[in-house]
Motif scaffolding. Sequence first.
Motif, mmCIF file in Angstrom:
data_model
loop_
_atom_site.group_PDB
_atom_site.id
_atom_site.type_symbol
_atom_site.label_atom_id
_atom_site.label_comp_id
_atom_site.label_asym_id
_atom_site.label_seq_id
_atom_site.Cartn_x
_atom_site.Cartn_y
_atom_site.Cartn_z
ATOM 1 N N THR A 194 0.853 -1.187 0.000
ATOM 2 C CA THR A 194 0.000 0.000 0.000
ATOM 3 C C THR A 194 0.890 1.239 0.000
ATOM 4 N N GLY A 195 0.444 2.270 -0.695
ATOM 5 C CA GLY A 195 1.215 3.514 -0.750
ATOM 6 C C GLY A 195 2.539 3.396 -1.465
ATOM 7 N N ASP A 235 -4.723 0.985 -2.492
ATOM 8 C CA ASP A 235 -4.553 2.378 -2.089
ATOM 9 C C ASP A 235 -5.914 3.019 -1.901
#
Length: 345
Positions: A130-131, A155
């Motif tokens: 994520t990110g 995300d």
Amino acid sequence: MIEKEDPVISEEEAAQYDRQIRLWGLDAQKRLRGSRVLLAGLGGLGAELAKNLILAGVKGLTLLDHEQVSEESCRAQFLVPVSAQGQNRAQASLERAQNLNPMVEVHADPDRAEDKPDDFFLQFDAVCLTGCSRDLMVRVDQLCSQHSIKVFCGDVYGYYGYMFCNLGREHHYVEEKLKVVKPSSDSSDGPEPKKAKVDPNETTMVKKTSSFCNLKEALEVDWTSEKAKASLKRTPVDYFLLHVLLKFRTDKGRDPDPKSYADDSQLLKQIRDDVLEAMGLSRDLLNDDFISYCFSEMSPVCAVVGGVLGQEVVKALSQRDAPHRNFFFFDGRKGNGMVDYFGPN
């Protein structure tokens, strides 16, 4: 099924996971209990996913994040205390994460995901990103695909959220189906044989297999081909929005920031035009309205996407129930939230 060391469920664990064992069975819980997961990115979505995996009862969860806790991250990230601003985000999340379930081994790693060697990712059964940048996600996905490691990406951008999963070319799982009772061959109740009936009180487990494409293939669709053109109408616009937001992250090294709303809005429009033109598509496919709804992580959206993402990781590791192929999109603007699915293969 994947051959792994058969973990032992203690009496204490059986009591802790009693509801889950009743839901998906002891064998599925054992596979989950024997799995180690890497979670990169401890923003709002990462915190939701960490919570769901820890409560589900994986063997170990490694939290990987080099970012520092900021005032903004505290709004969407419930694992870090407000007093932890300026500290490493993974380390600041460790105590509350561990307290969710002492039976799970939770570790914090403050390094950059990009700096990790290939061998680091190969020690896990599933990797959740994520990110992260597009380049990192593609790199890790290709690496893990070669070693039968499950990969999940996700995300949240304001009202929007997505999830992608790659479980390999052959992902085996089981589904519980109602048992069909066939009529006896010696039936004499009329000239016509009896039809098969479904017994609502009895079920059977059916083994199935699904195939997944990798992230690079999913993102690099040739939209000028006849096959892609034919599928354009059923492709959610969120798929193209994802391309725009990933390109913004690549160019700026961050996501759209409310503090620079005016400048970032203009840049998003330009990236939208460039991305769609490069795909051979009209920029009208994605109107300007999206700009007002893709700033910051919103806690309710993190909860929804994190719930779906966590459920998919649990299903994949436990090898129970059919997985999604390959994208999940969420748009919080559409009433109670609209869910779209898109699989390029």
